[in-house]
Design a protein around this motif. Structure first.
Motif, PDB file in Angstrom:
ATOM      1  N   ASN A 158      -8.102  -6.561  -5.331  1.00 34.47           N
ATOM      2  CA  ASN A 158      -7.669  -7.825  -4.471  1.00 34.47           C
ATOM      3  C   ASN A 158      -8.895  -8.601  -4.084  1.00 34.47           C
ATOM      4  O   ASN A 158      -9.083  -9.640  -4.055  1.00 34.47           O
ATOM      5  N   ASN A 159      -9.882  -7.947  -3.764  1.00 33.69           N
ATOM      6  CA  ASN A 159     -11.377  -8.539  -3.116  1.00 33.69           C
ATOM      7  C   ASN A 159     -11.935  -9.070  -4.139  1.00 33.69           C
ATOM      8  O   ASN A 159     -12.534 -10.336  -4.244  1.00 33.69           O
ATOM      9  N   THR A 162      -7.105  -2.253  -3.392  1.00 31.77           N
ATOM     10  CA  THR A 162      -8.188  -3.068  -2.498  1.00 31.77           C
ATOM     11  C   THR A 162      -9.236  -3.632  -3.192  1.00 31.77           C
ATOM     12  O   THR A 162      -9.775  -4.923  -2.823  1.00 31.77           O
ATOM     13  N   ASN A 163      -9.997  -3.104  -4.025  1.00 33.59           N
ATOM     14  CA  ASN A 163     -11.033  -3.306  -4.969  1.00 33.59           C
ATOM     15  C   ASN A 163     -10.508  -4.536  -5.780  1.00 33.59           C
ATOM     16  O   ASN A 163     -11.336  -5.441  -5.767  1.00 33.59           O
ATOM     17  N   LYS A 216       0.828  -1.228   0.021  1.00 33.04           N
ATOM     18  CA  LYS A 216      -0.014   0.035   0.030  1.00 33.04           C
ATOM     19  C   LYS A 216       0.840   1.100  -0.001  1.00 33.04           C
ATOM     20  O   LYS A 216       1.971   1.250   0.608  1.00 33.04           O
ATOM     21  N   ASN A 252      -4.581   3.253  -4.034  1.00 27.08           N
ATOM     22  CA  ASN A 252      -4.778   2.266  -2.679  1.00 27.08           C
ATOM     23  C   ASN A 252      -6.324   1.698  -2.859  1.00 27.08           C
ATOM     24  O   ASN A 252      -6.520   0.561  -2.476  1.00 27.08           O
ATOM     25  N   THR A 253      -7.345   2.464  -3.230  1.00 26.78           N
ATOM     26  CA  THR A 253      -8.659   1.900  -3.444  1.00 26.78           C
ATOM     27  C   THR A 253      -8.759   1.138  -4.580  1.00 26.78           C
ATOM     28  O   THR A 253      -9.497  -0.028  -4.312  1.00 26.78           O
TER      29      THR A 253
END
Length: 290
Positions: free
Chosen positions: A112-113, A109-110, A88, A105-106
């Motif tokens: 990765n999810n 995360t998205n 990150k 970063n957003t």
């Protein structure tokens, strides 16, 4: 040239509204500028080092505030391109770089999810496909087994029906008819099992476990196969030890019936079919040979 002192002269003609001309002439000495330049010259080296130091300071500040965040963003983006979302960004500024950091970063995360959800869904899909293949294999094997199992009672019914047709003794007709009725009931049970195919596919079939006199069941099947054996001049011999066992009565009957029928059907004429029982470590073994 007479005073050997450099000077600057300014000359200009200005006319008023009536057209009258006025001449302006100004002269100033450049000696003070020359003297100041001569005084400053020895300090050029000092000025150079001061400028170099200021340049280094500016470069360090630029590198810290501009270059390093860009390098960090580039490294993180490269890892994201290789499906590594563990890193990150730590850039915390209020400018465009800070906004870009938050966006990356957003996004990380998205992604990765989404990738995790996709992996879970993919594993579930693989499990479903394997389960479907297994169910299809079970269905094929079940149909093949049922088809094979239907041949045994049909063969018995055919043999005993032909015996009645050929005019057997009166006292044996009732026995032959009872055998035919029993095999019809057996076939009915097999058909009912076929109707339970959906339960087999769902692996919900339950065995009805009871204590069964296995020797009694073998004797019954020997009696049923005796006519077919006599046609081929074969003898069915039973020997050994047979104990009561814990099993599903209907299904063990089907197994024994199929094995004895195959032994008679595919055995050579004028030979024997041997059914041998053996008990070892509290387990019942049954051998059927032709």
């Amino acid at each position: 040239p007479y005073s050997n002192v450099m000077e600057a002269s300014f000359y200009k003609i200005i006319r008023n509204n009536s057209g009258k001309a006025y001449e302006f002439f100004v002269t100033t000495s450049l000696q003070p500028i020359k003297e100041v330049a001569e005084i400053i010259t020895p300090y050029y080296v000092i000025f150079y080092f001061i400028a170099a130091a200021i340049s280094l300071i500016i470069s360090f500040v630029y590198s810290k505030n501009i270059s390093r965040p860009i390098i960090e963003i580039t490294e993180t983006a490269d890892k994201m391109a290789h499906m590594d979302f563990s890193q990150k960004l730590t850039v915390k500024t209020e400018d465009e770089l800070g906004a870009l950091t938050n966006s990356i970063n957003t996004l990380s995360t998205n992604l990765n999810n989404s990738l995790t959800d996709l992996k879970i869904a993919n594993r579930q899909l693989i499990c479903d496909i394997e389960k479907e293949k297994k169910q299809d294999q079970i269905r094929k094997e079940f149909v093949a087994n049922i088809s094979h199992e239907l041949k045994t009672p049909l063969g018995i019914i055919k043999g005993y029906s032909e015996g009645i047709k050929d005019g057997i003794k009166k006292n044996k007709q009732d026995y032959y008819i009872n055998v035919i009725l029993e095999e019809v009931e057996h076939m009915n049970n097999l058909v009912m099992d076929m109707l339970k195919l959906s339960k087999i596919e769902q692996e919900k079939v339950k065995l009805t476990i009871n204590e069964v006199d296995i020797e009694h069941e073998i004797d019954n099947k020997i009696n049923l196969m005796q006519l077919n054996a006599e046609i081929k001049n074969m003898k069915i011999i039973k020997e050994g030890i047979f104990k009561k066992v814990i099993c599903d009565k209907n299904k063990i009957e089907t197994v024994i019936s199929n094995l004895i029928n195959n032994a008679v059907k595919y055995g050579k004429e004028n030979t024997n079919v041997l059914i041998k029982g053996k008990v070892n470590n509290n387990k019942q073994y049954i051998y059927i040979e032709n």
